[in-house]
Design a protein around this motif. Sequence first.
Motif, PDB file in Angstrom:
ATOM      1  N   GLU A 120       0.840  -1.197   0.000  1.00  0.00           N
ATOM      2  CA  GLU A 120       0.000   0.000   0.000  1.00  0.00           C
ATOM      3  C   GLU A 120       0.879   1.254   0.000  1.00  0.00           C
ATOM      4  N   HIS A 121       1.927   1.202   0.832  1.00  0.00           N
ATOM      5  CA  HIS A 121       2.841   2.343   0.925  1.00  0.00           C
ATOM      6  C   HIS A 121       3.614   2.538  -0.384  1.00  0.00           C
ATOM      7  N   TYR A 122       4.107   1.449  -0.931  1.00  0.00           N
ATOM      8  CA  TYR A 122       4.868   1.545  -2.183  1.00  0.00           C
ATOM      9  C   TYR A 122       4.019   2.118  -3.318  1.00  0.00           C
ATOM     10  N   ALA A 123       2.731   1.745  -3.337  1.00  0.00           N
ATOM     11  CA  ALA A 123       1.847   2.276  -4.383  1.00  0.00           C
ATOM     12  C   ALA A 123       1.753   3.804  -4.276  1.00  0.00           C
ATOM     13  N   ASN A 124       1.893   4.307  -3.064  1.00  0.00           N
ATOM     14  CA  ASN A 124       1.825   5.763  -2.856  1.00  0.00           C
ATOM     15  C   ASN A 124       3.122   6.491  -3.170  1.00  0.00           C
ATOM     16  N   ILE A 125       4.256   5.836  -2.959  1.00  0.00           N
ATOM     17  CA  ILE A 125       5.524   6.587  -3.055  1.00  0.00           C
ATOM     18  C   ILE A 125       6.339   6.274  -4.311  1.00  0.00           C
ATOM     19  N   ILE A 126       5.968   5.217  -5.046  1.00  0.00           N
ATOM     20  CA  ILE A 126       6.742   4.888  -6.251  1.00  0.00           C
ATOM     21  C   ILE A 126       5.993   5.410  -7.484  1.00  0.00           C
ATOM     22  N   HIS A 127       6.657   6.261  -8.243  1.00  0.00           N
ATOM     23  CA  HIS A 127       6.012   6.815  -9.442  1.00  0.00           C
ATOM     24  C   HIS A 127       6.876   6.653 -10.691  1.00  0.00           C
ATOM     25  N   SER A 128       8.195   6.777 -10.468  1.00  0.00           N
ATOM     26  CA  SER A 128       9.083   6.811 -11.622  1.00  0.00           C
ATOM     27  C   SER A 128      10.224   5.806 -11.439  1.00  0.00           C
ATOM     28  N   TYR A 129      10.896   5.469 -12.518  1.00  0.00           N
ATOM     29  CA  TYR A 129      12.072   4.588 -12.416  1.00  0.00           C
ATOM     30  C   TYR A 129      13.113   5.185 -11.477  1.00  0.00           C
ATOM     31  N   ARG A 130      13.064   6.516 -11.297  1.00  0.00           N
ATOM     32  CA  ARG A 130      14.013   7.178 -10.393  1.00  0.00           C
ATOM     33  C   ARG A 130      13.747   6.821  -8.928  1.00  0.00           C
ATOM     34  N   ASP A 131      12.544   6.343  -8.650  1.00  0.00           N
ATOM     35  CA  ASP A 131      12.193   5.975  -7.264  1.00  0.00           C
ATOM     36  C   ASP A 131      12.664   4.559  -6.912  1.00  0.00           C
ATOM     37  N   LEU A 132      13.253   3.879  -7.876  1.00  0.00           N
ATOM     38  CA  LEU A 132      13.618   2.469  -7.659  1.00  0.00           C
ATOM     39  C   LEU A 132      15.131   2.283  -7.634  1.00  0.00           C
ATOM     40  N   PRO A 133      15.631   1.246  -6.959  1.00  0.00           N
ATOM     41  CA  PRO A 133      14.845   0.313  -6.139  1.00  0.00           C
ATOM     42  C   PRO A 133      14.492   0.922  -4.784  1.00  0.00           C
ATOM     43  N   LYS A 134      13.498   0.338  -4.128  1.00  0.00           N
ATOM     44  CA  LYS A 134      13.199   0.665  -2.732  1.00  0.00           C
ATOM     45  C   LYS A 134      13.618  -0.549  -1.911  1.00  0.00           C
TER      46      LYS A 134
END
Length: 476
Positions: A120-134
Amino acid sequence: MAKQFVKDVTAMDEDFAQWYTDVVTKADLIDYSSVRGSMIIRPYGYALWDNIKNELDTKLKETGHENVYMPLFIPESLLQKEKDHVKGFAPEVAWVTHGGDEKLQERLVVRPTSETLFCEHYANIIHSYRDLPKLYNQWANVVRWEKTTRPFLRTLEFLWQEGHTAHATQEEAQEETLRMLNVYAQICEEYLAIPVLKGQKTEKEKFAGAESTYTIETLMHDGKALQSGTSHNFGDGFARAFDIKYLDKEGKQQFVHQTSWGFTTRIIGALIMVHGDDRGLVVPPRIAPTQVMIVPIAQHKEGVLDFAYDLKERLGKVARVNIDASDKKPGWKFNEYEMKGIPVRLEVGPKDIENNQVVLARRDSGEKIIVPLNELEVKLPAMLEEIQNDLYNKALNHREENTFTVQTFDAFKAQLEERQGFIKAMWCGDQACEDKIKEETGATSRCMPFEQEHISETCICCSKPAEKMVVWAKAY
Ligand SMILES: [Zn+2]
């Protein structure tokens, strides 16, 4: 003194389950609480966990992970989102139905594991390839409503870490899954002196909602297996259920690929059952809260205690040293620290002081040596290192002596009746055979080891062509 001890702890070969219960309580690792299946982890038990936790946490940070904390409660609707996952956990979750006197609109689950919260949290904070990896990890407690419980091995509530990561590609997720399995293997082998068998779980035994699950399996003194750490590749299954997407470099929406992996207080059960003996716990030096216990002899005599305290300070620079200067008898102290598995006992009395020497006694082998004072800074660390290695090799030998290869179902059954251990046998890949083997023998498939061997052409159960070598065992 050996005789006195036997009165306290049931002999392992007489009743292993009772021996285990005796050790966890008499070594003062736990106490029972008034809630069935819940345990109080006592200071010595917690000190062991602290050391394991610190080693593992350091490794998690070295591999780029960050610690976070998720809530204890999960709304029912959130748990329902991934179908296999909810099916796997539903039978053993604890529900919160009321807040004070008021009935809740939606029931809450006390987390049995936190995939859904992370998703649920990842769906909120991941938007772009720049946000990865978490690369997130949390240290927490979880609750699973187990029917039968045993301290450390299976309790309603236990402590663990759960790593949850999100990646751009399946390859990266797979790499992460295996990287973390190897970190667990390293903690077991290098710090806990417990050899591990690495492999993949079958479809039947994999984690609820995972694409593939990898495990490290360890063999206990009584020939039963203990799953000691697992790492899962989720593929994009959870991402699809929770809609976790990112924009890739070409501007296209993609689902992330996820992993999760966990290591728990269960490992303390493994530590007890791999290294312990009829005199109690045996703790490998690298993980021991106290590596050396100084026991002064005839401590009422002038100078003995001062000398012992000086030694503690001096040796504190090369090891974790403690002293018992209480007025209990040396015999009591010897027993107590043997029970607690402290790797080395250092005895020092008036005669030793006169001769510029001390006595070092090894917990694992019982060996006693006299060491001149001026050699202690060298001899003591060397002894601790030797104990660490000897414990690992002893456990490895035990595993090798209790790993058996069979080519037929009859031989499989005969082996289990004669002596338990890891049993290597070929399997066709069909779950029906896995079920049948479990039903008729009580042994479960522990894993399909990474190091495969070709034992025979056919499945031991159905005689169809074999696909994989599986290691089977009765397990905790
Ligand atoms: Zn078969």
